[in-house]
Scaffold this motif. Structure first.
Motif, PDB file in Angstrom:
ATOM      1  N   ILE A 120      -1.413  -3.091   8.394  1.00  0.00           N
ATOM      2  CA  ILE A 120      -1.559  -3.556   7.008  1.00  0.00           C
ATOM      3  C   ILE A 120      -1.106  -2.459   6.043  1.00  0.00           C
ATOM      4  O   ILE A 120      -0.350  -2.699   5.101  1.00  0.00           O
TER       5      ILE A 120
ATOM      6  N   LEU B   5      -8.780   6.069   4.980  1.00  0.00           N
ATOM      7  CA  LEU B   5      -8.168   5.134   5.929  1.00  0.00           C
ATOM      8  C   LEU B   5      -7.170   5.849   6.833  1.00  0.00           C
ATOM      9  O   LEU B   5      -7.095   5.578   8.036  1.00  0.00           O
ATOM     10  N   ARG B   6      -6.404   6.803   6.265  1.00  0.00           N
ATOM     11  CA  ARG B   6      -5.447   7.558   7.092  1.00  0.00           C
ATOM     12  C   ARG B   6      -6.192   8.412   8.125  1.00  0.00           C
ATOM     13  O   ARG B   6      -5.753   8.556   9.260  1.00  0.00           O
TER      14      ARG B   6
ATOM     15  N   GLY C  43      -7.715   5.542  -6.054  1.00  0.00           N
ATOM     16  CA  GLY C  43      -7.245   4.436  -5.209  1.00  0.00           C
ATOM     17  C   GLY C  43      -8.352   3.445  -4.903  1.00  0.00           C
ATOM     18  O   GLY C  43      -8.175   2.550  -4.071  1.00  0.00           O
ATOM     19  N   PHE C  44      -9.468   3.583  -5.540  1.00  0.00           N
ATOM     20  CA  PHE C  44     -10.610   2.664  -5.419  1.00  0.00           C
ATOM     21  C   PHE C  44     -11.289   2.609  -6.776  1.00  0.00           C
ATOM     22  O   PHE C  44     -11.490   3.672  -7.367  1.00  0.00           O
TER      23      PHE C  44
ATOM     24  N   ASP D 113       4.272   4.827   4.704  1.00  0.00           N
ATOM     25  CA  ASP D 113       4.443   3.766   3.699  1.00  0.00           C
ATOM     26  C   ASP D 113       5.166   4.268   2.453  1.00  0.00           C
ATOM     27  O   ASP D 113       5.285   3.531   1.476  1.00  0.00           O
TER      28      ASP D 113
ATOM     29  N   ARG E 120       4.430  10.204   4.318  1.00  0.00           N
ATOM     30  CA  ARG E 120       3.671   9.014   4.709  1.00  0.00           C
ATOM     31  C   ARG E 120       4.588   7.897   5.173  1.00  0.00           C
ATOM     32  O   ARG E 120       5.663   7.689   4.614  1.00  0.00           O
TER      33      ARG E 120
ATOM     34  N   GLY F  56       2.174  -2.033   3.266  1.00  0.00           N
ATOM     35  CA  GLY F  56       1.900  -1.866   1.834  1.00  0.00           C
ATOM     36  C   GLY F  56       0.907  -2.871   1.286  1.00  0.00           C
ATOM     37  O   GLY F  56       0.723  -2.977   0.075  1.00  0.00           O
ATOM     38  N   GLN F  57       0.251  -3.609   2.203  1.00  0.00           N
ATOM     39  CA  GLN F  57      -0.751  -4.581   1.731  1.00  0.00           C
ATOM     40  C   GLN F  57      -2.121  -3.907   1.611  1.00  0.00           C
ATOM     41  O   GLN F  57      -2.332  -2.817   2.136  1.00  0.00           O
ATOM     42  N   LEU F  58      -3.052  -4.593   0.951  1.00  0.00           N
ATOM     43  CA  LEU F  58      -4.404  -4.042   0.826  1.00  0.00           C
ATOM     44  C   LEU F  58      -5.233  -4.389   2.060  1.00  0.00           C
ATOM     45  O   LEU F  58      -5.131  -5.499   2.583  1.00  0.00           O
ATOM     46  N   VAL F  59      -6.057  -3.459   2.493  1.00  0.00           N
ATOM     47  CA  VAL F  59      -7.001  -3.770   3.571  1.00  0.00           C
ATOM     48  C   VAL F  59      -8.196  -4.505   2.954  1.00  0.00           C
ATOM     49  O   VAL F  59      -8.314  -4.604   1.738  1.00  0.00           O
TER      50      VAL F  59
ATOM     51  N   VAL G  45     -13.193  -1.052   2.753  1.00  0.00           N
ATOM     52  CA  VAL G  45     -13.166   0.084   1.805  1.00  0.00           C
ATOM     53  C   VAL G  45     -14.504   0.245   1.090  1.00  0.00           C
ATOM     54  O   VAL G  45     -14.934   1.371   0.814  1.00  0.00           O
TER      55      VAL G  45
ATOM     56  N   GLN H 247     -14.168  -5.068  -5.511  1.00  0.00           N
ATOM     57  CA  GLN H 247     -14.470  -3.650  -5.288  1.00  0.00           C
ATOM     58  C   GLN H 247     -15.086  -3.022  -6.539  1.00  0.00           C
ATOM     59  O   GLN H 247     -15.986  -2.181  -6.461  1.00  0.00           O
TER      60      GLN H 247
ATOM     61  N   THR I  35      -9.764   6.384  -0.991  1.00  0.00           N
ATOM     62  CA  THR I  35      -9.883   5.447   0.131  1.00  0.00           C
ATOM     63  C   THR I  35      -8.628   5.504   1.007  1.00  0.00           C
ATOM     64  O   THR I  35      -8.704   5.316   2.213  1.00  0.00           O
ATOM     65  N   GLY I  36      -7.465   5.786   0.400  1.00  0.00           N
ATOM     66  CA  GLY I  36      -6.234   5.926   1.181  1.00  0.00           C
ATOM     67  C   GLY I  36      -6.385   7.058   2.194  1.00  0.00           C
ATOM     68  O   GLY I  36      -6.065   6.901   3.376  1.00  0.00           O
TER      69      GLY I  36
HETATM   70  P1  AMP Z   1      -3.099   5.132  -1.248  1.00  0.00           P
HETATM   71  O1  AMP Z   1      -3.245   6.392  -0.439  1.00  0.00           O
HETATM   72  O2  AMP Z   1      -4.140   5.011  -2.322  1.00  0.00           O
HETATM   73  O3  AMP Z   1      -1.690   4.947  -1.765  1.00  0.00           O
HETATM   74  O4  AMP Z   1      -3.392   3.933  -0.243  1.00  0.00           O
HETATM   75  C1  AMP Z   1      -2.577   3.716   0.909  1.00  0.00           C
HETATM   76  C2  AMP Z   1      -2.878   2.346   1.503  1.00  0.00           C
HETATM   77  O5  AMP Z   1      -4.250   2.297   1.967  1.00  0.00           O
HETATM   78  C3  AMP Z   1      -2.763   1.151   0.550  1.00  0.00           C
HETATM   79  O6  AMP Z   1      -1.423   0.684   0.417  1.00  0.00           O
HETATM   80  C4  AMP Z   1      -3.679   0.127   1.249  1.00  0.00           C
HETATM   81  O7  AMP Z   1      -3.068  -0.425   2.389  1.00  0.00           O
HETATM   82  C5  AMP Z   1      -4.826   1.014   1.723  1.00  0.00           C
HETATM   83  N1  AMP Z   1      -5.883   1.165   0.693  1.00  0.00           N
HETATM   84  C6  AMP Z   1      -6.264   2.330   0.082  1.00  0.00           C
HETATM   85  N2  AMP Z   1      -7.268   2.118  -0.779  1.00  0.00           N
HETATM   86  C7  AMP Z   1      -7.540   0.788  -0.737  1.00  0.00           C
HETATM   87  C8  AMP Z   1      -8.461  -0.053  -1.414  1.00  0.00           C
HETATM   88  N3  AMP Z   1      -9.311   0.432  -2.337  1.00  0.00           N
HETATM   89  N4  AMP Z   1      -8.447  -1.389  -1.116  1.00  0.00           N
HETATM   90  C9  AMP Z   1      -7.618  -1.894  -0.193  1.00  0.00           C
HETATM   91  N5  AMP Z   1      -6.700  -1.159   0.466  1.00  0.00           N
HETATM   92  C10 AMP Z   1      -6.660   0.184   0.219  1.00  0.00           C
END
Ligand code: AMP
Ligand code: ADP
Length: 219
Positions: A54, A37-38, A86-87, A164, A162, A58-61, A66, A93, A33-34
């Motif tokens: 968001i 989102l990117r 990441g999900f 973040d 990245r 570093g917060q969750l969306v 997702v 979820q 999911t990361g």
């Molecule tokens: P990651 O690439 O898995 O480290 O995710 C990077 C960022 O994307 C996280 O810090 C969140 O902001 C967002 N993100 C990724 N996956 C999720 C998820 N399953 N639920 C909520 N936010 C997510």
């Protein structure tokens, strides 16, 4: 037989690294999911614009966003099975994932809990870079590219860090993990789906431990 697994662990545990290997070795499909989102961010979509701030903090969306992204991919199906990377990150979820898989007549086969100590995560995260073309994951010290500035896997020069992957954002990301995601360890343990793996070990050992779970060599 196709298997669906979750790689569960804090940022920097090695989920993406192992997911890429499973794709190469077993024809499974990584659903990160990361990464999704990117991609939405770089496409400049409305949703991408909404989540950018968001993510950088570093917060969750939101769960809705997702779950919507994952639902589309599950609907498309995968012959080799899915690797959820990441999900899920919240109990909501996790429930949604169970329902989505059930609606396709399939289930989750294993949740790999990638165990690490927080102390290694700062080093792993601040040294990480990835290929913008194929998603290969590198590290300044533990896994540099063979030729500086060139991706080993696809030859691209598009290597990125990245926004973040800073110590500051990592603090928030870890808090989010402990508050909202770590309860999933108990959730999947209770279902009998949890398989802990020592993710502090070197990458090949971690890969072997995950393969043993997938091949049913651990009870
Ligand atoms: P990651 O690439 O898995 O480290 O995710 C990077 C960022 O994307 C996280 O810090 C969140 O902001 C967002 N993100 C990724 N996956 C999720 C998820 N399953 N639920 C909520 N936010 C997510
Ligand atoms: P995650 O997807 O869980 O956030 P990554 O797979 O992106 O984690 O790994 C984070 C960083 O740590 C990357 O730079 C990667 O090269 C490195 N890394 C991954 N697994 C290991 C390992 N077992 N030992 C040392 N470094 C690792």
């Amino acid at each position: 037989m196709a298997k669906n697994i979750i790689l569960l662990g804090p940022p920097g545990a090695g989920k993406g690294t192992q997911a890429k290997r499973l794709e190469d070795d077993r024809g499974m499909v990584q659903l990160s999911t990361g990464d999704m989102l990117r991609e939405a961010r770089s496409s400049g979509s409305e949703m991408g614009r909404r989540v950018a701030e968001i993510m950088d903090k570093g917060q969750l969306v939101t769960d809705e966003i997702v779950i919507g992204l994952i639902a589309e991919k599950i609907e498309a199906g995968s012959e080799g099975g899915f690797i959820f990377d990441g999900f899920p990150r919240t109990l909501k979820q996790a429930d949604a994932l169970g329902a989505l898989l059930a609606s396709k007549g399939t289930t989750l086969d294993a949740v790999i809990e990638m165990r690490v100590d927080d102390a290694v995560l700062v080093k792993r995260i601040t040294g990480r870079y990835t290929c913008g073309q194929c998603g290969a994951v590198y590290h300044d010290e533990t896994r540099p590219t063979k030729v500086a500035g060139t991706c080993d896997a696809c030859g691209s020069h598009d290597l990125r860090r990245r926004a973040d992957d800073t110590e500051e954002a990592l603090t928030t990301r870890l808090m989010e993990y402990y508050k909202k995601t770590s309860p999933l360890i108990g959730y999947y343990y209770a279902k009998g789906d949890l398989y802990p793996v020592d993710a502090l070990a070197e990458m090949d050992s971690v890969a072997r431990a995950i393969a043993a779970v997938l091949d049913g060599e651990t009870a």
